[in-house]
Scaffold this motif. Sequence first.
Motif, mmCIF file in Angstrom:
data_model
loop_
_atom_site.group_PDB
_atom_site.id
_atom_site.type_symbol
_atom_site.label_atom_id
_atom_site.label_comp_id
_atom_site.label_asym_id
_atom_site.label_seq_id
_atom_site.Cartn_x
_atom_site.Cartn_y
_atom_site.Cartn_z
ATOM 1 N N LEU A 177 0.829 -1.208 0.000
ATOM 2 C CA LEU A 177 0.000 0.000 0.000
ATOM 3 C C LEU A 177 0.864 1.259 0.000
ATOM 4 O O LEU A 177 0.519 2.261 -0.622
ATOM 5 N N LEU A 178 2.019 1.199 0.696
ATOM 6 C CA LEU A 178 2.948 2.335 0.617
ATOM 7 C C LEU A 178 3.421 2.527 -0.819
ATOM 8 O O LEU A 178 3.515 3.651 -1.325
ATOM 9 N N LEU A 180 1.724 1.685 -3.438
ATOM 10 C CA LEU A 180 0.588 2.219 -4.180
ATOM 11 C C LEU A 180 0.450 3.716 -3.952
ATOM 12 O O LEU A 180 0.173 4.477 -4.895
ATOM 13 N N LEU A 181 0.665 4.161 -2.700
ATOM 14 C CA LEU A 181 0.599 5.594 -2.408
ATOM 15 C C LEU A 181 1.673 6.333 -3.198
ATOM 16 O O LEU A 181 1.422 7.418 -3.750
ATOM 17 N N VAL A 183 2.812 5.361 -6.063
ATOM 18 C CA VAL A 183 2.349 5.363 -7.448
ATOM 19 C C VAL A 183 1.339 6.489 -7.650
ATOM 20 O O VAL A 183 1.381 7.204 -8.659
ATOM 21 N N ALA A 184 0.433 6.678 -6.643
ATOM 22 C CA ALA A 184 -0.569 7.740 -6.750
ATOM 23 C C ALA A 184 0.110 9.105 -6.859
ATOM 24 O O ALA A 184 -0.245 9.930 -7.708
ATOM 25 N N ILE B 50 -5.206 6.211 0.706
ATOM 26 C CA ILE B 50 -4.537 6.196 -0.595
ATOM 27 C C ILE B 50 -5.538 6.520 -1.704
ATOM 28 O O ILE B 50 -5.230 7.257 -2.651
ATOM 29 N N PHE B 54 -5.472 9.359 -4.728
ATOM 30 C CA PHE B 54 -5.723 9.058 -6.141
ATOM 31 C C PHE B 54 -6.832 9.946 -6.692
ATOM 32 O O PHE B 54 -6.756 10.437 -7.822
#
Lengths: 484, 104
Positions: A177-178, A180-181, A183-184, B50, B54
């Motif tokens: 998830l880190l 993914l954050l 990536v965001a 998160i 986004f």
Amino acid sequence: MTDTSLLVLLPFLAALAATIHARGAAGWGLAGTVASAGLAAHLALSVHASGPASIAIGGWAAPLGITLRADGLAALMIAMTALVGLGVCVQALAAWGLRPTAVEDPRRARMRMGFWPLWLSTLAALNGLYLSGDLFNLYVTFEILGLAAVGLTALSGTRRALRAAFDYLVAGLAGSLLLLLGVALAYAAAGRVDLGVLPLLADSAAGRIAIALIVSGVGLKAALFPLHFWMPAAHSSAAPAASAILSALVVKGALYLALRLLLEGGLVADALRWGLICLGAGGMAWGSVCALRADRLKLLVAYSTVAQIGLIMLAISVAGDPLTGTAWQAAALLMLSHALAKAAMFLAVGRIAEELGHDRISGLNRSDLRPGAAEFAFAIAAISLIGLPPTAGFVGKWVLIDGLIGQGAWPVVALVLTGTVLSVAYLSRVVSRCLRGGPHIAPGARRPPWRAGDVAAIGLAFTALFMGLLSAAPLALLNGPLLS
Amino acid sequence: MTPFPFPDLTPQLIYHLAGAALVGIALYRGATSSDLLTRILALNVLSVGIAAVFVAAANRGAGAVPDPVPHAFVLTGIVVLVAVTAALLALAERIDLTGAKSDD
């Protein structure tokens, strides 16, 4: 290049088949692993012959579609996965059989039906990870890898293994998830998520935060000190074949992403590199100290993984500019040698524990049992982990130290050599007990019988040993042009 | 309707700040709690934080059509999270059951 996408698709289909047709799970598993190994060999040969390749799946280009790409580094990692996978499969077949028998231990049947789909999913996720060309796809493969690896941890079903699996899944999910954050934020900063975006990220504050988040996610997934808290319990409580996969292959996924970050120009900040060097050195020291103090053999081997991950992360962070130097190749070679040697070591430990009935280090010296093939395999794997010639570990450390001397980074050379000495110290705790002959062995002591698990361990250990002599092949792959 | 008191505080920034706060809270609880269910919930909160980041990334200015790519990312993230939460709950239940039998 449809065979490239088959590297991901085929193991997934085999995993599905092994789940549905559970009686033939081992057959499907074996077929899927062998077919994937054939594809991996073909990929390595074609990348070596005609250079890197990439395909857009279904004709959809990025950012909507998914691009798979293979260069020399990816092909080497896929070949490594296939090689270790074949060895582990021999052990799994030996331990849990190919077909169900008329009267069968339910535990054996449960392990066989659980192991093969989980291993095939792990294989597919790893192949997908190495072929991924964008950060979001990397996140998805990390999640599949994490779920399959947690299943492998929990397979033995003891309370200790279940607790370890839970902690592993929580840590792994937090890590991805880190990622993914990151990536965001990368998408917010640059509007794209392919790996080519990484050098652009260093220019903006949001981009630098994105890189920091991606690196912390990778650190958590790779069990980089001090984020390794979940790892020793998970690796030491799983079944031998599962431990070998977890320690040799699964952590390599995160280390590969760290190496990719370097190659694509994502690790340009000096503060980040020095931070990673410190954590790598800390991992080498802490892992070695814990391995020296461990009372159980599996725990010693698991802590040695913490130390080796520290060394590999150190090699990645000190590599310098990948476009001009070749020091980064040391990290790839160390990953290859660690995968082969650590898989051999976990399989050997499984066999030793099976013969002794326990895995306490203090009880390895037995007067009624001579050292057998598993102890021999452990010793050969230890030689490769320490890095004595002619093993693959030696070539990796040679390239690393050669590059470090070229940069004049003498303090780091001292760190690497200290880590090597410490690895000699903790591995000789086992080797000296296993291989010492002498008066304490009774005249009528029996030798442990040969099992297929011994063959797998010795095969992998000797591959690690001779990989040093054959290291021209991996180096030829790494010397080819890289995609970026 | 009163004018918005902080002219610098755009909706995008609010989403970023809310996302950061949720991620912080979730990481803190996930790291410090020993209760299995709390840790599962912490991961779900982390994922919501998160998603907020986004959503902010999808913003292309007032009135403009938002960027669909981050939405696709969030959807994939939700699917993954549902699967992982199910696996975590199953593991937690199994841990409780083996604990009751305590036949380790």
